[in-house]
Scaffold this motif. Structure first.
Motif, PDB file in Angstrom:
ATOM      1  N   ALA B  94       0.842  -1.200   0.000  1.00 24.12           N
ATOM      2  CA  ALA B  94       0.000   0.000   0.000  1.00 24.12           C
ATOM      3  C   ALA B  94       0.882   1.256   0.000  1.00 24.12           C
ATOM      4  CB  ALA B  94      -0.933  -0.002   1.202  1.00 24.12           C
ATOM      5  N   ALA B  95       1.891   1.267   0.856  1.00 26.72           N
ATOM      6  CA  ALA B  95       2.771   2.443   0.956  1.00 26.72           C
ATOM      7  C   ALA B  95       3.593   2.637  -0.322  1.00 26.72           C
ATOM      8  CB  ALA B  95       3.696   2.303   2.158  1.00 26.72           C
ATOM      9  N   SER B  96       3.940   1.512  -0.973  1.00 24.18           N
ATOM     10  CA  SER B  96       4.736   1.584  -2.208  1.00 24.18           C
ATOM     11  C   SER B  96       3.875   1.944  -3.409  1.00 24.18           C
ATOM     12  CB  SER B  96       5.411   0.241  -2.488  1.00 24.18           C
ATOM     13  OG  SER B  96       6.208  -0.167  -1.408  1.00 24.18           O
ATOM     14  N   ARG B  97       2.548   2.030  -3.222  1.00 18.76           N
ATOM     15  CA  ARG B  97       1.602   2.306  -4.319  1.00 18.76           C
ATOM     16  C   ARG B  97       1.740   1.263  -5.431  1.00 18.76           C
ATOM     17  NH1 ARG B  97      -0.188   7.224  -5.783  1.00 18.76           N
ATOM     18  NH2 ARG B  97      -1.685   5.907  -6.849  1.00 18.76           N
ATOM     19  N   ARG B 127      -9.969  -1.823   7.861  1.00 22.26           N
ATOM     20  CA  ARG B 127      -9.216  -0.768   8.571  1.00 22.26           C
ATOM     21  C   ARG B 127      -7.731  -0.869   8.253  1.00 22.26           C
ATOM     22  NH1 ARG B 127     -14.559  -0.298   8.999  1.00 22.26           N
ATOM     23  NH2 ARG B 127     -15.170   1.249  10.530  1.00 22.26           N
ATOM     24  N   GLY B 128      -7.408  -1.192   7.025  1.00 26.64           N
ATOM     25  CA  GLY B 128      -5.996  -1.295   6.664  1.00 26.64           C
ATOM     26  C   GLY B 128      -5.452  -2.676   6.960  1.00 26.64           C
ATOM     27  N   GLY B 129      -5.425  -3.040   8.206  1.00 29.45           N
ATOM     28  CA  GLY B 129      -5.018  -4.395   8.581  1.00 29.45           C
ATOM     29  C   GLY B 129      -3.616  -4.464   9.142  1.00 29.45           C
ATOM     30  N   GLY B 130      -2.680  -3.800   8.492  1.00 29.70           N
ATOM     31  CA  GLY B 130      -1.307  -3.786   8.993  1.00 29.70           C
ATOM     32  C   GLY B 130      -1.005  -2.470   9.686  1.00 29.70           C
ATOM     33  N   HIS B 131       0.290  -2.172   9.864  1.00 25.55           N
ATOM     34  CA  HIS B 131       0.671  -0.939  10.537  1.00 25.55           C
ATOM     35  C   HIS B 131       0.563   0.247   9.598  1.00 25.55           C
ATOM     36  CE1 HIS B 131       4.257  -2.315   8.465  1.00 25.55           C
ATOM     37  NE2 HIS B 131       4.703  -1.068   8.503  1.00 25.55           N
ATOM     38  N   GLY B 132       0.230   1.390  10.143  1.00 21.79           N
ATOM     39  CA  GLY B 132       0.267   2.622   9.365  1.00 21.79           C
ATOM     40  C   GLY B 132      -1.096   3.118   8.940  1.00 21.79           C
ATOM     41  N   ASP B 133      -1.072   4.311   8.362  1.00 18.58           N
ATOM     42  CA  ASP B 133      -2.270   5.045   7.986  1.00 18.58           C
ATOM     43  C   ASP B 133      -2.627   4.705   6.534  1.00 18.58           C
ATOM     44  OD1 ASP B 133      -4.140   6.791   8.879  1.00 18.58           O
ATOM     45  OD2 ASP B 133      -2.807   8.531   8.993  1.00 18.58           O
ATOM     46  N   TYR B 134      -3.416   3.673   6.322  1.00 24.46           N
ATOM     47  CA  TYR B 134      -3.757   3.293   4.945  1.00 24.46           C
ATOM     48  C   TYR B 134      -5.019   2.440   4.930  1.00 24.46           C
ATOM     49  CZ  TYR B 134      -2.312  -1.590   5.569  1.00 24.46           C
ATOM     50  OH  TYR B 134      -2.236  -2.894   5.985  1.00 24.46           O
ATOM     51  N   TYR B 135      -5.607   2.312   3.762  1.00 24.13           N
ATOM     52  CA  TYR B 135      -6.745   1.411   3.551  1.00 24.13           C
ATOM     53  C   TYR B 135      -6.481   0.572   2.305  1.00 24.13           C
ATOM     54  CZ  TYR B 135      -9.399   4.349   6.784  1.00 24.13           C
ATOM     55  OH  TYR B 135      -9.824   5.026   7.884  1.00 24.13           O
ATOM     56  N   THR B 136      -7.208  -0.526   2.177  1.00 21.16           N
ATOM     57  CA  THR B 136      -7.219  -1.249   0.903  1.00 21.16           C
ATOM     58  C   THR B 136      -8.676  -1.432   0.486  1.00 21.16           C
ATOM     59  OG1 THR B 136      -7.315  -3.393   1.996  1.00 21.16           O
ATOM     60  CG2 THR B 136      -5.147  -2.592   1.431  1.00 21.16           C
ATOM     61  N   LYS B 222       3.383  12.452   1.620  1.00 23.72           N
ATOM     62  CA  LYS B 222       3.178  11.161   0.950  1.00 23.72           C
ATOM     63  C   LYS B 222       1.858  10.542   1.416  1.00 23.72           C
ATOM     64  CE  LYS B 222       6.877  10.692  -1.583  1.00 23.72           C
ATOM     65  NZ  LYS B 222       6.840  10.485  -3.031  1.00 23.72           N
ATOM     66  N   THR B 223       1.585  10.640   2.716  1.00 19.61           N
ATOM     67  CA  THR B 223       0.355  10.077   3.262  1.00 19.61           C
ATOM     68  C   THR B 223      -0.856  10.830   2.707  1.00 19.61           C
ATOM     69  OG1 THR B 223       1.599   9.579   5.260  1.00 19.61           O
ATOM     70  CG2 THR B 223      -0.785   9.359   5.402  1.00 19.61           C
ATOM     71  N   ARG B 224      -0.709  12.140   2.570  1.00 17.57           N
ATOM     72  CA  ARG B 224      -1.823  12.934   2.022  1.00 17.57           C
ATOM     73  C   ARG B 224      -2.124  12.557   0.576  1.00 17.57           C
ATOM     74  NH1 ARG B 224      -3.628  16.547   5.534  1.00 17.57           N
ATOM     75  NH2 ARG B 224      -2.271  16.767   7.352  1.00 17.57           N
ATOM     76  N   ILE B 225      -1.071  12.245  -0.175  1.00 19.20           N
ATOM     77  CA  ILE B 225      -1.282  11.793  -1.562  1.00 19.20           C
ATOM     78  C   ILE B 225      -2.082  10.490  -1.559  1.00 19.20           C
ATOM     79  CG2 ILE B 225      -0.115  10.868  -3.608  1.00 19.20           C
ATOM     80  CD1 ILE B 225       2.161  12.920  -2.981  1.00 19.20           C
ATOM     81  N   LEU B 226      -1.683   9.588  -0.639  1.00 19.82           N
ATOM     82  CA  LEU B 226      -2.387   8.307  -0.500  1.00 19.82           C
ATOM     83  C   LEU B 226      -3.881   8.551  -0.218  1.00 19.82           C
ATOM     84  CD1 LEU B 226      -1.176   5.472  -0.621  1.00 19.82           C
ATOM     85  CD2 LEU B 226      -0.897   5.527   1.860  1.00 19.82           C
ATOM     86  N   PHE B 227      -4.148   9.517   0.656  1.00 15.98           N
ATOM     87  CA  PHE B 227      -5.543   9.757   1.037  1.00 15.98           C
ATOM     88  C   PHE B 227      -6.317  10.521  -0.038  1.00 15.98           C
ATOM     89  CE2 PHE B 227      -6.663   8.053   5.180  1.00 15.98           C
ATOM     90  CZ  PHE B 227      -5.477   7.402   5.455  1.00 15.98           C
ATOM     91  N   GLU B 228      -5.609  11.228  -0.917  1.00 13.52           N
ATOM     92  CA  GLU B 228      -6.289  11.815  -2.078  1.00 13.52           C
ATOM     93  C   GLU B 228      -6.761  10.697  -3.008  1.00 13.52           C
ATOM     94  OE1 GLU B 228      -3.582  14.653  -3.837  1.00 13.52           O
ATOM     95  OE2 GLU B 228      -3.602  15.841  -1.982  1.00 13.52           O
ATOM     96  N   VAL B 229      -5.921   9.667  -3.148  1.00 11.50           N
ATOM     97  CA  VAL B 229      -6.311   8.501  -3.950  1.00 11.50           C
ATOM     98  C   VAL B 229      -7.529   7.831  -3.307  1.00 11.50           C
ATOM     99  CG1 VAL B 229      -5.571   6.225  -4.773  1.00 11.50           C
ATOM    100  CG2 VAL B 229      -3.959   8.141  -4.807  1.00 11.50           C
ATOM    101  N   TYR B 230      -7.527   7.731  -1.986  1.00 13.71           N
ATOM    102  CA  TYR B 230      -8.659   7.092  -1.299  1.00 13.71           C
ATOM    103  C   TYR B 230      -9.955   7.871  -1.537  1.00 13.71           C
ATOM    104  CZ  TYR B 230      -5.062   4.350   1.106  1.00 13.71           C
ATOM    105  OH  TYR B 230      -4.011   3.521   1.387  1.00 13.71           O
ATOM    106  N   GLU B 231      -9.845   9.201  -1.620  1.00 15.43           N
ATOM    107  CA  GLU B 231     -11.044  10.002  -1.906  1.00 15.43           C
ATOM    108  C   GLU B 231     -11.584   9.669  -3.291  1.00 15.43           C
ATOM    109  OE1 GLU B 231     -13.011  11.840   0.042  1.00 15.43           O
ATOM    110  OE2 GLU B 231     -11.656  11.061   1.588  1.00 15.43           O
TER     111      GLU B 231
END
Lengths: 253, 352
Positions: B94-97, B127-136, B222-231
């Motif tokens: 997820a973090a590596s996109r 809720r992501g499942g692993g460590h960190g601020d992300y979703y799948t 980087k996290t904000r970019i991830l969350f823009e994708v989530y939007e």
């Protein structure tokens, strides 16, 4: 004017972040030179570990990926199967390779995955601040072995080459050192042989490099090299532990 | 005329993945998904693909990380305890996109639990499942056909947003046989040559895939970019199904996957008894169809959530309703599955 020595094209212009006297820079350089001499920089994929060399993705001038602690040989397995025409190498320290990544190391070797594994053994966890590694010597002090490593309680220093050499399939397993110019030349030869072996799709090439950690050992760089020669080499003898090419030649003659 | 094939869910999703162009599959054996790994072992060599039985779940997901980083369609599958072990790798993917597909044929838990079907990994999945601020993105099938159709869909979503996508099935769907039709064509793979390892159109710079950002400002951006994708994913990919809402029922049942199948049968049985209930079935569990559920619940007396666990999706249902109406929960743990009669009985009592 004749150029007699220059920076290798196998490394980027980024300034190495390693401590003074650290040998990671030497290891990086010989890998970079080997890539350049084999003309494979554009078809090599390198894998940075977790540890002091985590920033290796800034230093090698090939495609790079930084992966979870210890998992480099598994990631390399996925990469080399997706891109069979690329040369794939991992660059790992002793905690990464011989502790948390033991299973990935052993099984990649057992499958004879067509990858090179460069293993930097300095008997200590560097980046996290000098904790005990699987390769820490008996009675050697570390921040998590403040009274010296008690081998009755924590086991002895793991000899990874010898362990892997007991497997049937791995193609080439060797231990070299980075402790003197002569040793470095030998190490470079081993690195080049490993990458060339991958170009020929021969399989798993493992090059352990005995190194130092002046910072966490609390020694001047030269003293650290002397200490490594006196204390580490007897425990981790240099040499070739498996060489299927030589075995096959012998069988054929 | 397209052929109907009688298949187990585990086999159908594997076949669909291969037809969708997946040629790199790495996994570790675990019940009740064994037919999936065995099907891949049989079929992958025949299509020139990679099948590799990894030494561990941890290694399998990291092999997927490696293949995904090269921009090929790659997949792994497992069941609950194995999915827990994969979470480190999923976080890195997820973090590596990177695009990758992970199938979880859920079983009973916690711990070793059992091999019966459960829906108890809902929290972990959504809720992501692993460590960190992300979703799948999480897809929840309720028939074997839908399970199979989700393989190409998962690859499409994974590549469009460069994210791991989870198909959250369960032991019932994995094991049961139903007729499946495979489509004639599948979504083409997106060109990965501007980011993938060992893949360059015209090489201007090296491709570097990295998840380490020592500078907090950089990790923040980087996290904000991830969350823009989530939007974007939330805007475009929300999926759900409704059933019997045209009867304007006073009771709405929220349920997903295998549990929703039983709810449908119970609703049909209740209809014959003169009791009308509707079903709201989220198909994407993340992003959860919050707005759609809120709208579907307008005018109902209450919403009953039915799950094969002790109440996990129920929390998302309450978030969706935001106090709109009362809610109740009906669930079973241990891998026990409601019969339609049993569930109809429970729901009728709750209606009166």
């Amino acid at each position: 004017m004749k150029i007699v020595a220059k920076r290798t094209a196998g490394l980027t212009d980024a300034r190495l972040h390693y401590c003074p006297g650290c040998l990671h820079g030497v290891a990086h350089r010989i890998i970079g030179e080997a890539m350049e001499e084999l003309s494979i920089i554009d078809r090599t994929i390198g894998i940075a570990p977790v540890g002091c060399a985590v920033f290796a993705y800034n230093f090698f001038s090939c495609d790079m990926i930084q992966v979870p602690h210890g998992r480099a040989p598994a990631v390399a397995t996925g990469i080399r199967r997706a891109r069979p025409d690329c040369v794939v190498f991992t660059y790992q320290g002793d905690g990464d390779l011989a502790a948390i990544g033991t299973a990935e190391t052993v099984h990649a070797a057992n499958r004879n995955e067509n990858i090179s594994v460069f293993f930097i053994n300095n008997a200590v966890y560097g980046m996290t601040g000098g904790q005990m590694a699987p390769t820490t010597l008996a009675n050697m002090k570390a921040t998590t072995a403040p009274y010296g490593r008690d081998v009755e309680d924590t086991g002895g220093p793991m000899r990874v080459c010898e362990l892997l050499a007991s497997l049937e399939k791995p193609y080439f397993i060797t231990r070299v050192s980075l402790l003197s110019p002569k040793d470095i030349l030998k190490a470079k030869k081993a690195v080049k042989r490993a990458l060339a072996g991958n170009m020929e799709k021969k399989g798993f090439h493992f090059v352990e490099m005995i190194s130092t950690c002046p910072t966490n050992w609390g020694m001047e760089p030269l003293k650290a090299r002397q200490w490594a020669r006196e204390s580490m080499i007897p425990v981790f003898p240099l040499g070739v532990f498996k060489d299927r090419e030589a075995e096959e030649k012998e069988a054929a003659s | 005329m397209t052929e109907k094939i009688l298949m187990k869910g585990n086999e159908a999703v594997a076949e669909a993945a291969i037809r969708a162009g997946c040629r790199h599959y790495f996994a570790y054996p675990i019940t009740p998904q064994s037919e999936l790994i065995e099907y891949m072992a049989k079929k992958m060599p025949k299509v020139g693909g990679t099948f590799l039985q990894a030494e561990s779940e941890v290694a399998a997901i990291n092999m997927v990380l490696g293949a995904a980083a090269c921009g090929v369609r790659t997949m792994t599958s497992s069941s609950s305890p194995g999915i827990s072990l994969k979470q480190e790798g999923i976080s890195y993917i997820a973090a590596s996109r990177l695009p990758a597909v992970i199938v979880n044929v859920q079983r009973g838990g916690p711990g070793l639990g059992n091999i019966a079907p459960m829906q108890c990994d809902y929290f972990q999945a959504t809720r992501g499942g692993g460590h960190g601020d992300y979703y799948t993105p999480v897809l929840s099938p309720s028939t074997v056909q839908e399970f199979a159709d989700m393989a190409p869909l998962a690859f499409e979503i994974a590549e469009r947003y460069r994210t791991p996508v989870l198909i959250l099935a369960d032991g019932m769907l994995g094991q049961m046989m139903e007729p499946v039709v495979f489509p004639e064509s599948y979504p083409p793979q997106r060109d990965p040559s501007d980011w993938a390892l060992g893949c360059h159109k015209d090489r201007k710079e090296n491709h570097i895939i990295n998840t380490l950002f020592i500078d907090p400002n950089l990790l923040d951006s980087k996290t904000r970019i991830l969350f823009e994708v989530y939007e974007e994913i939330k805007k475009n990919e929300v999926r759900f199904e409704t059933y019997n809402l045209e009867s304007r029922p006073k009771i709405l049942v929220a349920s997903t996957g295998t549990a929703a199948r039983v709810v449908k049968s119970a609703i049909d049985a209740l209809k014959e008894q003169g009791v009308e209930m509707g079903l709201f079935r989220p198909i994407t569990l993340w992003p959860f169809p919050y707005d759609a559920l809120h709208q579907a619940a307008a005018g109902v007396d209450k919403v009953i959530t039915v799950e094969l666990n002790m109440g996990q999706m129920e929390q998302d249902v309450r978030l969706a309703l935001n106090g709109l109406c009362p809610t109740e929960f009906v669930g079973k743990a241990g891998g026990l599955v409601f019969t339609p009669e049993e569930l109809a009985d429970i729901l009728r009592k709750k209606a009166s």
